[in-house]
Design an enzyme around this catalytic site. Structure first.
Site, mmCIF file in Angstrom:
data_model
loop_
_atom_site.group_PDB
_atom_site.id
_atom_site.type_symbol
_atom_site.label_atom_id
_atom_site.label_comp_id
_atom_site.label_asym_id
_atom_site.label_seq_id
_atom_site.Cartn_x
_atom_site.Cartn_y
_atom_site.Cartn_z
ATOM 1 N N LYS A 169 0.843 -1.194 0.000
ATOM 2 C CA LYS A 169 0.000 0.000 0.000
ATOM 3 C C LYS A 169 0.880 1.246 0.000
ATOM 4 O O LYS A 169 2.073 1.180 0.348
ATOM 5 C CB LYS A 169 -0.886 -0.005 1.254
ATOM 6 C CG LYS A 169 -1.996 -1.046 1.211
ATOM 7 C CD LYS A 169 -2.970 -0.864 2.348
ATOM 8 C CE LYS A 169 -4.071 -1.909 2.332
ATOM 9 N NZ LYS A 169 -4.976 -1.808 1.163
ATOM 10 N N ARG B 29 -10.042 -11.721 1.350
ATOM 11 C CA ARG B 29 -10.851 -12.777 0.733
ATOM 12 C C ARG B 29 -10.186 -14.138 0.898
ATOM 13 O O ARG B 29 -10.856 -15.168 0.878
ATOM 14 C CB ARG B 29 -11.109 -12.441 -0.747
ATOM 15 C CG ARG B 29 -9.868 -12.381 -1.600
ATOM 16 C CD ARG B 29 -10.107 -11.650 -2.919
ATOM 17 N NE ARG B 29 -10.236 -10.209 -2.730
ATOM 18 C CZ ARG B 29 -10.530 -9.348 -3.701
ATOM 19 N NH1 ARG B 29 -10.732 -9.792 -4.940
ATOM 20 N NH2 ARG B 29 -10.643 -8.062 -3.454
HETATM 21 N N1 BES Z 1 -8.325 -3.888 3.589
HETATM 22 C C1 BES Z 1 -8.379 -3.546 2.228
HETATM 23 C C2 BES Z 1 -9.645 -2.833 1.813
HETATM 24 C C3 BES Z 1 -9.835 -1.450 2.377
HETATM 25 C C4 BES Z 1 -9.352 -0.356 1.685
HETATM 26 C C5 BES Z 1 -10.544 -1.248 3.520
HETATM 27 C C6 BES Z 1 -9.554 0.914 2.166
HETATM 28 C C7 BES Z 1 -10.757 0.026 3.998
HETATM 29 C C8 BES Z 1 -10.260 1.105 3.330
HETATM 30 C C9 BES Z 1 -8.250 -4.804 1.369
HETATM 31 O O1 BES Z 1 -7.476 -5.811 1.897
HETATM 32 C C10 BES Z 1 -7.628 -4.394 0.086
HETATM 33 O O2 BES Z 1 -6.503 -3.983 0.122
HETATM 34 N N2 BES Z 1 -8.360 -4.523 -1.016
HETATM 35 C C11 BES Z 1 -7.864 -4.185 -2.292
HETATM 36 C C12 BES Z 1 -8.305 -5.237 -3.253
HETATM 37 C C13 BES Z 1 -7.673 -5.144 -4.617
HETATM 38 C C14 BES Z 1 -6.178 -5.417 -4.529
HETATM 39 C C15 BES Z 1 -8.323 -6.147 -5.539
HETATM 40 C C16 BES Z 1 -8.427 -2.823 -2.673
HETATM 41 O O3 BES Z 1 -9.568 -2.532 -2.336
HETATM 42 O O4 BES Z 1 -7.706 -2.050 -3.283
HETATM 43 MN MN MN Z 2 -5.421 -5.575 1.444
#
Ligand code: BES
Ligand code: MN
Ligand code: ZN
Length: 504
Positions: free
Chosen positions: A276, A350
């Site tokens: 991230k 997931r």
């Molecule tokens: N924990 C995050 C989702 C999230 C993002 C929650 C912002 C709260 C605020 C999750 O694990 C994630 O990183 N999801 C990715 C998925 C993508 C890589 C397909 C996302 O949403 O970017």
């Molecule tokens: Mn994530």
């Protein structure tokens, strides 16, 4: 705050504050009328002068001169009679309790506000729940002394004949608020304290408090179960994962309907090698918000002694980087044998849910609900206002929508169409873990469905509503903190379970 019930008359109570509720646009009635009489009409004067009209959210304070023995009267507006809901009462109770705290009242009294639709027990429950949640504060690791928890007691005054119903309502309201506060605390805690082992310990303690059976699986046991998806995420971290199993009425599993609640417990999400951004990472201590909500809901469900077999599953791990972390293009095998090509190590939630959803199947569940801070895409779709709900069962989805209506925890339906599977087709494995950014919330739900083999499953994406501060957003709900953890989902799931109608 301690909440008690006592028989008597509200006007006669000696307290630092008496809290009354007033509708807009109609003549004073009930406790408000009695207090107005005790005040020689001072409340009516206030209304007649146009200084207070009972609108939602209005709060004012009156000082009796010896007629009413309380030190002050806190008056809270309920809005229009035909729009008054149980949630409106919760909000009003929170505002009244917060005003009492601001005025440093140690003792407060109030009376349940009942209508044709809102009975006494329900009103007492709403007041206890709203007041208790409205006073929630997280002190964290600040070294200063926490503010005194005021008021110390709230006494709900009822007629002799209503005492028992009021007691029941108060007990239920407190049980629910207790569960939600536990959820909020877990989410607010920093990730170096709230580890998977810490969550497991919190679940064990909650279970002891209300009589749940709690089991905690460690890495070896997860390996034996073939939980390769969960373990793939966990393998990069020096902090070991846990798989938490909480059960209410475990001993009656064969006689009762079983409902399984599954919560994502990522105690910190760096994104892994699909790292991230530095700003995107802040807030990711809340990535166990779904798991926290399940632990809180299970505590409430145990305390309420709901006549069902309810199972809470929390797969817990953090998503880190190291020489043994999983990477993009690795292939993992989940416990149902499905192989998963990793596209993004940031689509980790997931993977945890996959093995937990497979595990849920062993209970022959009448319904399974999972809850997770799963996708940024859901935040794009619904903002910080509502969670998304996906379901393979219309009746289950409608039940959850009903629970959302009653609790004020908003959820909105999103589609689980088979077309979304196209995006997660893999060249090298059965499926891949990311479908890209288009329809990201829906492709995540489509992914989860590959691990579901029961007819009633729903998925709640709470990424926008768990209270992740970096997302900004705010709410106008006085019993939900504007900053930090909301505890979203604990009340929704508890209400859903309480209202469950076993098939005849
Ligand atoms: N924990 C995050 C989702 C999230 C993002 C929650 C912002 C709260 C605020 C999750 O694990 C994630 O990183 N999801 C990715 C998925 C993508 C890589 C397909 C996302 O949403 O970017
Ligand atoms: Mn994530
Ligand atoms: Zn995550």
């Amino acid at each position: 705050m301690d909440i008690k019930v006592a028989a008597g008359s509200l006007v006669d109570q000696i307290a630092d504050a008496v809290i009354i509720y007033v509708l807009s646009g109609v003549a004073l009635d009930g406790a408000a009328l009695a207090v107005n009489t005790g005040l020689n009409g001072a409340l009516q004067d206030l209304i007649d002068a146009g200084d207070f009209d009972g609108k939602t959210g209005q709060v004012t304070v009156l000082y009796p001169r010896g007629v009413v023995p309380a030190q002050r009267v806190i008056v809270v507006g309920l809005g229009a009679a035909d729009e008054l809901t149980v949630d409106g009462l919760r909000r009003a109770a929170a505002l009244g309790a917060q005003k009492a705290r601001d005025l440093k009242a140690k003792t407060a009294t109030t009376a349940p506000y009942t209508t044709e639709k809102i009975g006494l027990a329900q009103s007492a429950e709403a007041i206890a729940e709203g007041a208790s949640l409205g006073l929630y504060q997280y002190h964290g690791q600040k070294t200063s002394d926490p503010a005194a928890a005021l008021p110390e007691t709230l006494t709900i005054i009822v007629g002799e004949a209503d005492a028992e119903a009021a007691e029941q309502g108060v007990a239920a309201g407190m049980a629910i608020a207790d569960g939600v506060k536990l959820s909020r605390d877990l989410v607010n805690l920093p990730p170096n304290i709230c580890t998977p082992a810490y969550m497991a310990q919190a679940a064990v303690e909650a279970g002891q408090a209300v009589g749940l059976k709690v089991e905690v699986l460690e890495r070896k046991q997860m390996e034996a179960l073939g939980m390769g998806a969960l373990l793939g995420v966990a393998q990069g971290s020096d902090t070991p994962p846990r798989f938490i199993i909480m059960q209410h009425n475990a001993d009656k599993a064969s006689e009762l309907d079983t409902i399984v609640l599954v919560g994502k417990g990522v105690t910190f999400d760096t994104g892994g090698y699909s790292l991230k951004t530095r700003d995107g990472m802040v807030g990711m201590k809340a990535d166990m918000g779904g798991g926290g909500a399940v632990i809180g809901a299970m505590k409430a469900i145990g305390a309420l002694n709901v006549p069902l077999h309810v199972v809470g599953l929390i797969p817990a791990a953090d998503n880190m980087i190291s020489g043994h972390a999983y990477r993009p293009q690795d292939v993992l095998k989940a416990s149902n044998g499905v192989t998963i090509e990793i596209i993004s190590t940031d689509a980790e939630g997931r993977l945890l849910l996959a093995d937990a959803l497979v595990f849920a199947s062993r209970y022959k569940p009448a319904a399974v609900v999972d809850i997770a801070t799963l996708t940024g895409a859901c935040v794009v779709a619904l903002g910080t206002v509502a969670a998304g709900v996906f379901s393979n069962n219309d009746q289950l989805r409608d039940s959850l929508l009903g629970a959302a209506q009653r609790t004020g925890e908003k959820i909105w339906p999103l589609p689980l169409w088979p077309e979304y599977n196209k995006a997660i087709e893999s060249q090298t494995a059965d499926i891949k873990n990311s479908g890209g950014s288009h329809g990201g919330a829906a492709t995540a739900a489509a992914f989860l469905q590959h691990f579901v083999d029961y007819p009633a499953w729903a998925h709640l994406d709470i990424a926008g509503v768990a209270g992740i501060e970096s997302l900004g957003g705010s709410n106008d709900n006085p019993y939900v903190p504007g900053k930090g953890a909301t505890g979203f989902g604990a009340r929704l799931m508890t209400d859903f379970v309480r209202q469950w109608q076993p098939a005849k």
